[in-house]
Design a protein around this motif. Structure first.
Motif, short mmCIF file in Angstrom:
data_model
loop_
_atom_site.label_atom_id
_atom_site.label_comp_id
_atom_site.label_asym_id
_atom_site.label_seq_id
_atom_site.Cartn_x
_atom_site.Cartn_y
_atom_site.Cartn_z
N LEU A 2 7.50 -3.57 1.28
CA LEU A 2 6.85 -2.64 0.37
C LEU A 2 6.49 -3.33 -0.94
O LEU A 2 7.16 -4.27 -1.37
N PRO A 3 5.44 -2.85 -1.62
CA PRO A 3 5.07 -3.43 -2.91
C PRO A 3 6.20 -3.25 -3.94
O PRO A 3 7.01 -2.33 -3.82
N ALA A 4 6.22 -4.10 -4.94
CA ALA A 4 7.24 -4.02 -5.99
C ALA A 4 7.21 -2.64 -6.64
O ALA A 4 6.14 -2.12 -6.96
N GLY A 5 8.38 -2.05 -6.80
CA GLY A 5 8.50 -0.74 -7.44
C GLY A 5 8.33 0.44 -6.50
O GLY A 5 8.55 1.57 -6.89
N VAL A 6 7.94 0.20 -5.26
CA VAL A 6 7.76 1.28 -4.29
C VAL A 6 9.00 1.31 -3.40
O VAL A 6 9.39 0.29 -2.83
N THR A 7 9.62 2.49 -3.29
CA THR A 7 10.82 2.60 -2.48
C THR A 7 10.60 3.38 -1.20
O THR A 7 11.42 3.32 -0.29
N THR A 8 9.51 4.13 -1.13
CA THR A 8 9.23 4.90 0.08
C THR A 8 7.73 5.11 0.21
O THR A 8 6.99 4.97 -0.76
N LEU A 9 7.30 5.44 1.41
CA LEU A 9 5.89 5.75 1.67
C LEU A 9 5.82 7.08 2.40
O LEU A 9 6.65 7.36 3.27
N ARG A 10 4.84 7.87 2.07
CA ARG A 10 4.65 9.17 2.70
C ARG A 10 3.88 8.98 4.01
O ARG A 10 3.00 8.14 4.12
N LYS A 11 4.23 9.80 5.00
CA LYS A 11 3.55 9.79 6.29
C LYS A 11 2.05 9.97 6.08
O LYS A 11 1.62 10.84 5.32
N GLY A 12 1.26 9.14 6.73
CA GLY A 12 -0.19 9.23 6.65
C GLY A 12 -0.83 8.40 5.56
O GLY A 12 -2.05 8.31 5.51
N ALA A 13 -0.01 7.77 4.70
CA ALA A 13 -0.57 6.94 3.63
C ALA A 13 -1.28 5.74 4.25
O ALA A 13 -0.79 5.13 5.19
N LYS A 14 -2.45 5.40 3.71
CA LYS A 14 -3.21 4.25 4.23
C LYS A 14 -2.72 2.99 3.54
O LYS A 14 -2.57 2.95 2.32
N VAL A 15 -2.45 1.95 4.34
CA VAL A 15 -1.94 0.69 3.81
C VAL A 15 -2.67 -0.49 4.43
O VAL A 15 -3.24 -0.39 5.52
N GLU A 16 -2.67 -1.60 3.71
CA GLU A 16 -3.12 -2.89 4.24
C GLU A 16 -1.90 -3.79 4.25
O GLU A 16 -1.01 -3.65 3.39
N TYR A 17 -1.86 -4.74 5.17
CA TYR A 17 -0.66 -5.56 5.33
C TYR A 17 -0.98 -6.83 6.09
O TYR A 17 -2.03 -6.95 6.73
N SER A 18 -0.06 -7.78 6.01
CA SER A 18 -0.12 -8.98 6.84
C SER A 18 0.82 -8.75 8.01
O SER A 18 1.75 -7.96 7.92
N VAL A 19 0.58 -9.45 9.10
CA VAL A 19 1.43 -9.29 10.28
C VAL A 19 2.10 -10.61 10.61
O VAL A 19 1.46 -11.67 10.60
N VAL A 20 3.39 -10.54 10.90
CA VAL A 20 4.15 -11.69 11.39
C VAL A 20 4.83 -11.26 12.68
O VAL A 20 5.03 -10.07 12.92
#
Length: 129
Positions: free
Chosen positions: A33-51
């Motif tokens: 998660l990004p710095a300062g974010v502790t949770t994400l709401r269902k349905g939120a749109k995100v971009e990410y890297s995959v490992v």
């Protein structure tokens, strides 16, 4: 950079899952998660890297693109309206206190009304961001 929507995330467990654009699930650890974010709401749109994780694809470096607005927060009364509700509730509680000082509980009808109002007011104050 792949994107998707949060399928679910549990801050207590420390992980959740993202459903990518192809409909496949990607593991989402809280460390991503990004710095300062502790949770994400269902349905939120995100971009990410995959490992590649031990059990399949894992998201890293998550960026929040679009958070879904809280329906509860959007339907809360305005502060001025809430002030009037709280003042009326105080009057009802004061009346109940007077009855209790006379060594009696309020009637069943009054008690039920008071309990319903207390729960509704509490729900309006207990909105998570």
């Amino acid at each position: 950079m792949p994107s998707g929507r949060v399928r679910w995330f549990d801050a207590n467990k420390g992980y959740g899952f993202i459903t990518n654009e192809e409909g496949k699930d990607v593991f989402l650890p809280s460390a991503a998660l990004p710095a300062g974010v502790t949770t994400l709401r269902k349905g939120a749109k995100v971009e990410y890297s995959v490992v590649d994780g031990r059990k399949g694809p894992q998201a890293m470096g998550v960026t929040l693109v679009e958070a879904l607005p809280s329906l509860v927060k959007a339907t809360r009364p305005k502060p001025d309206d809430m002030a009037a509700i709280v003042e009326d509730l105080i009057k009802l509680l004061d009346s109940a206190g007077t009855t209790l000082r006379r060594h009696r509980y309020p009637s069943q009808q009054e008690s039920k009304k008071l309990a319903t109002l207390l729960r509704a007011v509490a729900d309006n104050f207990d909105v998570q961001e």
